[in-house]
Design an enzyme around this catalytic site. Structure first.
Site, PDB file in Angstrom:
ATOM      1  N   SER A 219       0.831  -1.195   0.000  1.00 43.65           N
ATOM      2  CA  SER A 219       0.000   0.000   0.000  1.00 43.65           C
ATOM      3  C   SER A 219       0.872   1.255   0.000  1.00 43.65           C
ATOM      4  O   SER A 219       1.784   1.390   0.805  1.00 43.65           O
ATOM      5  CB  SER A 219      -0.897  -0.012   1.245  1.00 43.65           C
ATOM      6  OG  SER A 219      -1.722   1.123   1.256  1.00 43.65           O
ATOM      7  N   GLY A 220       0.562   2.174  -0.938  1.00 42.95           N
ATOM      8  CA  GLY A 220       1.323   3.416  -1.038  1.00 42.95           C
ATOM      9  C   GLY A 220       2.479   3.366  -1.997  1.00 42.95           C
ATOM     10  O   GLY A 220       3.221   4.336  -2.149  1.00 42.95           O
TER      11      GLY A 220
ATOM     12  N   THR B  97      -2.119   2.143  -7.935  1.00 43.17           N
ATOM     13  CA  THR B  97      -3.287   2.795  -8.554  1.00 43.17           C
ATOM     14  C   THR B  97      -2.853   3.833  -9.575  1.00 43.17           C
ATOM     15  O   THR B  97      -3.440   3.953 -10.660  1.00 43.17           O
ATOM     16  CB  THR B  97      -4.164   3.444  -7.468  1.00 43.17           C
ATOM     17  OG1 THR B  97      -4.561   2.435  -6.530  1.00 43.17           O
ATOM     18  CG2 THR B  97      -5.396   4.074  -8.073  1.00 43.17           C
TER      19      THR B  97
ATOM     20  N   ASN C 115      -0.992   4.944   3.494  1.00 41.38           N
ATOM     21  CA  ASN C 115      -1.325   5.535   2.193  1.00 41.38           C
ATOM     22  C   ASN C 115      -2.614   6.336   2.343  1.00 41.38           C
ATOM     23  O   ASN C 115      -3.600   5.847   2.897  1.00 41.38           O
ATOM     24  CB  ASN C 115      -1.507   4.410   1.156  1.00 41.38           C
ATOM     25  CG  ASN C 115      -1.762   4.945  -0.237  1.00 41.38           C
ATOM     26  OD1 ASN C 115      -1.694   6.146  -0.469  1.00 41.38           O
ATOM     27  ND2 ASN C 115      -2.062   4.058  -1.161  1.00 41.38           N
TER      28      ASN C 115
ATOM     29  N   SER D  27      -5.470   4.532  -0.290  1.00 40.42           N
ATOM     30  CA  SER D  27      -5.222   3.098  -0.386  1.00 40.42           C
ATOM     31  C   SER D  27      -6.446   2.372  -0.952  1.00 40.42           C
ATOM     32  O   SER D  27      -7.577   2.590  -0.509  1.00 40.42           O
ATOM     33  CB  SER D  27      -4.896   2.541   1.006  1.00 40.42           C
ATOM     34  OG  SER D  27      -4.731   1.140   0.952  1.00 40.42           O
ATOM     35  N   SER D  28      -6.218   1.508  -1.957  1.00 42.30           N
ATOM     36  CA  SER D  28      -7.308   0.695  -2.510  1.00 42.30           C
ATOM     37  C   SER D  28      -7.658  -0.386  -1.503  1.00 42.30           C
ATOM     38  O   SER D  28      -6.806  -1.206  -1.153  1.00 42.30           O
ATOM     39  CB  SER D  28      -6.879   0.058  -3.832  1.00 42.30           C
ATOM     40  OG  SER D  28      -6.589   1.040  -4.788  1.00 42.30           O
TER      41      SER D  28
ATOM     42  N   GLY E 138      -1.313  -5.071  -2.135  1.00 38.47           N
ATOM     43  CA  GLY E 138       0.021  -5.604  -1.905  1.00 38.47           C
ATOM     44  C   GLY E 138       0.086  -6.312  -0.566  1.00 38.47           C
ATOM     45  O   GLY E 138      -0.846  -6.288   0.241  1.00 38.47           O
TER      46      GLY E 138
ATOM     47  N   GLU F 285       0.510  -6.975   3.117  1.00 38.84           N
ATOM     48  CA  GLU F 285       0.288  -6.034   4.212  1.00 38.84           C
ATOM     49  C   GLU F 285       0.766  -6.617   5.535  1.00 38.84           C
ATOM     50  O   GLU F 285       0.427  -7.756   5.892  1.00 38.84           O
ATOM     51  CB  GLU F 285      -1.195  -5.660   4.325  1.00 38.84           C
ATOM     52  CG  GLU F 285      -1.674  -4.793   3.175  1.00 38.84           C
ATOM     53  CD  GLU F 285      -3.054  -4.222   3.399  1.00 38.84           C
ATOM     54  OE1 GLU F 285      -3.439  -3.332   2.619  1.00 38.84           O
ATOM     55  OE2 GLU F 285      -3.748  -4.656   4.346  1.00 38.84           O
TER      56      GLU F 285
END
Length: 1041
Positions: free
Chosen positions: A106-107, A111, A156, A159-160, A383, A385
């Site tokens: 994440s981050g 995206t 993030n 974050s998705s 991703g 985590e």
């Protein structure tokens, strides 16, 4: 690759495959070197490594897109556009399906990478009105899905919180004609709970902060996140990097482009608002511990927005319906159960709405043409985590990453092995970590963690998270990748809580807290609430819950089983396509530009399997190229292959490498490609090519320049000969024509001159016209510039005498008019006073001509220099003019310094603070001056009383100025007399005196022996100076004006 070879010494290596050492240290050093120069992209073969710079880089504009369109993958520096373009052109060439897997934590920028690829295809693909509509919908789906599926986390700000796979459909011409999106595992628990420092999904904040006042009133909402329980748990509703108001506008615009009508949009916002109101529904306990609603306002808003009966909704949140055969019994909830039911409903509504939203987007992008299409898939998935507390969501996300890593290694090894087999090269086994053991640990039937979790969820009795942990310890106690507090050794036990279990993933150890695993996996919604939602008047809610088959008595699949099935389907989709990879890395945890956290990068490189991928790519041979490509590039290095190789490309390559001295173990010849084992061998070849290229360029330039110079010389010589002959002929003809013309002109001129005195006729008309024109041209250049210019008017020829005189008069009138219009009011006033002076003194007083050039002042003494007492005494009279004078006593003619002040009514003679004499203008009968150059004035005063003082005798340096001012103020122009000889004056009644005037060597004033005042002046030649003349002319012109 060729671009990497050329630029390898500038900033690091552009392709990790060409590293001399395939160690982690060399990998990180090369990555850091490139990152320091804002080179965020590096290849591992066809895999793209991207490092998030946390700043805007000018590498995503239209110009960059044009550079990478249709270019060989390795010809230009690494870029996401290069990968997107090659996937697109490979798809068109081979007419097969591809996918681009974008992964990273994440981050890391997954995206953003997905957006860049979509933008590239939107610009690079062919364009029509229909295609542009499809592209707009694909691009606009991003902000909508981000609003509903993204949230701020600790790592993030955007974050998705769901996985997304998008298929972009292309026809045979390469036009983007449609798209389809699959979503995976939305983090629904975020709707009802956020950790400290995190936010709920963006759409809630966008609605509350950006929605219009009318919309909020219609939805029963207040502006400000602090009013809603579901938005304040993370305690950070405001984030500097997020502008919720602007994002709200973007989302509304995107919904219109995706073809959402006003009704669907309103229903969608009603669903979002209902979730916020649900979060504010609170419960109290009665005496028996049963749940009671303490505020019906929020419940009524929920029922209105969802279009359901408020009483039945209240019943569904506080009672459970139990069916026993044909009977139905309502069992009251405790407060905890009521809160669970409320949160379960909120999660269900939001989760089902998100799925509906994805389906609506798919409908808007659907391609209705039944002909075969090729696709490029974009997989933007969560991703790996690792948080401080890892729960059920992290378990599912990391399981997904394990499966994708397994697929990644299998596809990479498979493609490498297939290439080696196709080329007839022996495959050398590669050492890498096979994570199948971890995937089996999680997903194996009956014994895997997922199976045990489902069993515990379905088991009758008091199943809890801790009983689930006990089952894991019982079944997996000896597994090398599984450990709990109970199973751990003494040292490891200190790092584990009693409710934790730890898995050793391929990316490292992750500790999971089992609290909430069963509830989140069950994700149950009570049947009476489901039935109520199916009767909703909100079309979205009704459609979502009707599709859940509420009449079915079967227990719905658990969340983890659904996720496992969807992951299996995704794997099948990906295996059927050609793979391209983008690995995104975070450069630091603080999101600061320019910071390269080596420890963090090393961790990501490890869990993304980049070193394994590099070792697979370097399995035996670092470089491989088709024979014709290799020969075309390096043929200048061998005389036998340069400049043209006439035989088969493979034979040419064999001759070339023998000439270069390749050892047998440094290369292999495949069926269509040459394989080179070590990068240093390739670098040596490239260095030789660079050196040879310069030498060849010099030789080619010399030969070409000589050839061009000779050809140019011959052309120029032939052209010069032709031009010379043509030029000579042209010049001769022109000379002949000139002479003939000159003869005619001279004849006419002579004839016209001879007949110039006659009336105008055919013989002299041209001559006379010439004379006129010549005179007018000369006159134009010699016209007087101003009225005072003494340039004489040009003497005209006889035929223009009358015309010349008319022009002269017109010109002088024009100059006079210009001059008069240019006179300022101040200058006009000066002229008027000078005219008065002229009328009085011109031709009468000798010093007048010298005074003409000197302008008059408004006053010679300012009011500040006059004693204040004097000013007080004459304050009722306005002071017009002041001048210093020398006053001569009437008896003895002693000189006294005085101030002479002219007011509106009188003349004052002032000595410091005393007024020595006041002379009214009415009593001033005459003023006498001599005709010489002196400055003596005698004021003759009418005596009305015996004691009144007699005539006044003064000397003033500004005689003309004083007397002119007096004429203007007192209208005494006729009273001024210019006297020749002596001036008699009256001292007192019956007693007189006289002022005698004479000329001498120098000016003097004294009392003569005869008792008179003697004034001697110098005798000067009375001439009109140039200044005098000019001033006089100006006054004359003023009269004319």
């Amino acid at each position: 690759m060729e671009g990497a070879l050329t630029a390898r010494d500038r900033v690091g290596i552009q392709d990790f495959v060409l590293l001399d050492e395939t160690t982690e240290a060399a990998f990180l050093s090369n990555l850091k070197k490139r990152f320091s120069k804002d080179l965020i992209y590096t290849y591992i073969g066809t895999l793209l490594v991207s490092v998030n710079p946390y700043k805007e880089l000018d590498i995503y504009n239209k110009k960059q897109m044009d550079i990478y369109m249709g270019v060989n993958f390795f010809e230009l520096p690494p870029h996401i556009y290069a990968l997107a373009d090659n996937a697109y052109h490979t798809m068109l060439t081979e007419f097969n399906n591809h996918f681009i897997l974008i992964s990273g934590e994440s981050g890391a920028g997954k995206t953003e990478a997905s957006k860049k690829i979509l933008q590239y295809y939107a610009v690079s693909c062919p364009s029509t009105t229909l295609l542009n509509t499809v592209r707009d919908k694909m691009l606009m789906s991003n902000p909508v899905l981000e609003a509903f599926g993204n949230a701020k986390t600790l790592k993030n700000d955007n974050s998705s919180r769901f996985g997304k796979y998008m298929d972009i459909q292309f026809d045979s011409q390469g036009d983007a004609v449609g798209g389809h999106i699959l979503n995976y595992l939305l983090e629904k628990s975020r709707v009802v709970h956020q950790n400290h420092g995190e936010r709920n999904f963006h759409i809630f904040y966008q609605l509350v902060e950006g929605g219009s006042d009318d919309l909020l009133h219609q939805l029963g909402l207040e502006r400000g996140c602090q009013h809603y329980n579901y938005l304040t748990q993370g305690q950070c509703p405001i984030v500097p990097s997020i502008n919720d108001k602007n994002d709200w506008k973007t989302v509304k615009n995107a919904l219109q482009i995706i073809s959402f009508d006003e009704t669907a949009t309103n229903h969608l916002f009603e669903v979002i608002a209902s979730v916020l109101h649900l979060g504010n529904v609170r419960f109290d306990s009665d005496s028996k511990g049963h749940a009671l609603l303490n505020n019906n306002t929020e419940l009524h808003w929920v029922s209105n927005l969802l279009g359901v009966d408020a009483h039945r909704l209240q019943e569904g949140l506080t009672f459970r319906k139990i069916e026993a055969k044909k009977d139905q019994v309502l069992s009251p909830f405790t407060t905890d159960h009521a809160i669970y039911a409320r949160d379960a409903l909120a999660k269900a509504i939001y989760g089902q709405t998100f799925t509906w939203l994805v389906n609506r987007i798919n409908e808007s992008m659907e391609n209705e043409d039944p002909s075969r299409k090729t696709v490029i898939g974009l997989l933007d998935i969560y991703g790996f985590e690792v948080f401080y507390v890892n729960s059920f969501e992290q378990f599912c996300i990391n399981y997904c990453n394990e499966k994708l890593q397994q697929l990644f290694i299998e596809l990479t090894l498979k493609s490498e092995q297939e290439e080696y087999e196709a080329e007839g090269i022996e495959w050398e086994p590669v050492q890498f970590f096979n994570n199948k053991i971890i995937c089996d640990l999680i997903e194996e039937k009956h014994t895997g963690i997922i199976s045990l979790l489902d069993e515990e969820c379905l088991r009758p009795g008091d199943a809890t998270d801790l009983t689930f942990l006990e089952r894991l310890e019982e079944k997996m106690g000896n597994h090398p990748h599984f450990v709990t507090h109970k199973l751990a050794d003494k040292m490891t036990r200190k790092t584990l809580e009693r409710g934790d279990f730890r898995l050793l993933h391929y990316a490292g150890e992750v500790t999971y807290c089992v609290v909430g695993f069963l509830d989140k996996n069950n994700d149950l919604l009570y049947r009476n609430i489901k039935d109520l939602m199916c009767q909703s008047k909100n079309d979205i809610v009704k459609e979502c819950f009707s599709s859940m088959d509420p009449d079915s008595r079967r227990r719905p699949e658990t969340v983890v089983t659904q996720f496992k099935s969807s992951l299996q389907k995704l794997t099948e989709i990906l295996v059927a396509k050609e793979a391209w990879y983008i690995r995104c890395l975070k450069s630091n945890e603080s999101k600061q530009s320019g910071q390269f956290d080596e420890a963090l990068i090393r961790h990501q490189v490890k869990y993304l399997g980049l070193m394994e991928h590099l070792r697979v790519r370097r399995a035996g041979f670092a470089y491989r190229r088709k024979y014709d490509v290799f020969l075309k590039r390096y043929k200048p290095l061998c005389p036998a292959t340069w400049p043209h190789w006439r035989g088969v490309a493979a034979d040419g390559v064999e001759v070339l490498v023998q000439h270069l001295g390749y050892l047998p173990d440094e290369y292999k010849m495949g069926r269509t490609k040459i394989f080179i084992r070590h990068p240093r061998t390739l670098f040596a070849t490239e260095d030789a090519y660079e050196k040879c290229k310069h030498e060849l360029a010099t030789r080619i330039q010399a030969k070409y320049k000589g050839y061009r110079a000779k050809g140019e010389y011959r052309k120029q010589k032939e052209a010069a000969t032709k031009i010379e002959s043509c030029w000579r002929g042209t010049q001769a003809r022109k000379e002949k024509e000139k002479r003939a013309w000159a003869v005619k002109v001279i004849k006419k001129f002579i004839k016209g001159y001879m007949t110039r005195g006659q009336a105008k006729n055919t013989d002299n008309s041209e001559y006379l016209a010439f004379v006129r024109q010549n005179y007018l041209n000369r006159l134009r250049d010699n016209l007087p510039k101003t009225v005072l210019d003494k340039t004489p008017w040009l003497t005209p020829p006889a035929v223009l005498t009358e015309t010349s005189e008319m022009l002269r008069k017109l010109h002088y009138r024009l100059m006079v008019r210009k001059y008069v219009r240019g006179i300022t009011p101040q200058k006009k006033a000066q002229f008027e006073m000078k005219l008065i002076t002229s009328s009085v003194f011109k031709g009468k007083k000798d010093s007048y001509p010298q005074s003409v050039a000197h302008p008059f002042a408004d006053t010679r003494i300012s009011e500040e220099d006059i004693n204040t007492r004097v000013i007080q005494m004459i304050r009722n009279e306005r002071i017009k003019y002041c001048v210093p004078v020398i006053k001569y006593d009437r008896n003895g003619f002693k000189p006294r310094q005085r101030q002479l002040i002219l007011t509106q009514t009188a003349v004052y003679v002032v000595e410091e603070a005393k007024i020595k004499q006041r002379v009214l203008y009415t009593s001033l009968k005459e003023i006498s001056v001599s005709n010489l150059t002196d400055s003596t004035i005698v004021f003759h005063i009418t005596r009305e009383e015996p004691k009144q003082k007699g005539d006044l005798v003064v000397q003033c340096d500004h005689l003309f100025e004083l007397l002119t001012k007096l004429c203007v103020i007192a209208n005494k122009q006729n009273a001024i007399k210019v006297v020749q000889g002596s001036i008699n004056f009256e001292i007192q009644a019956g007693k007189g005196g006289a002022v005698d005037f004479s000329t001498g060597p120098e000016p003097m004033v004294y009392k003569a022996k005869n008792g008179h005042l003697m004034v001697e002046t110098t005798k000067e030649m009375i001439t009109m100076s140039a200044e005098n003349t000019s001033a006089q002319k100006e006054m004359n012109l003023r009269n004319l004006g």
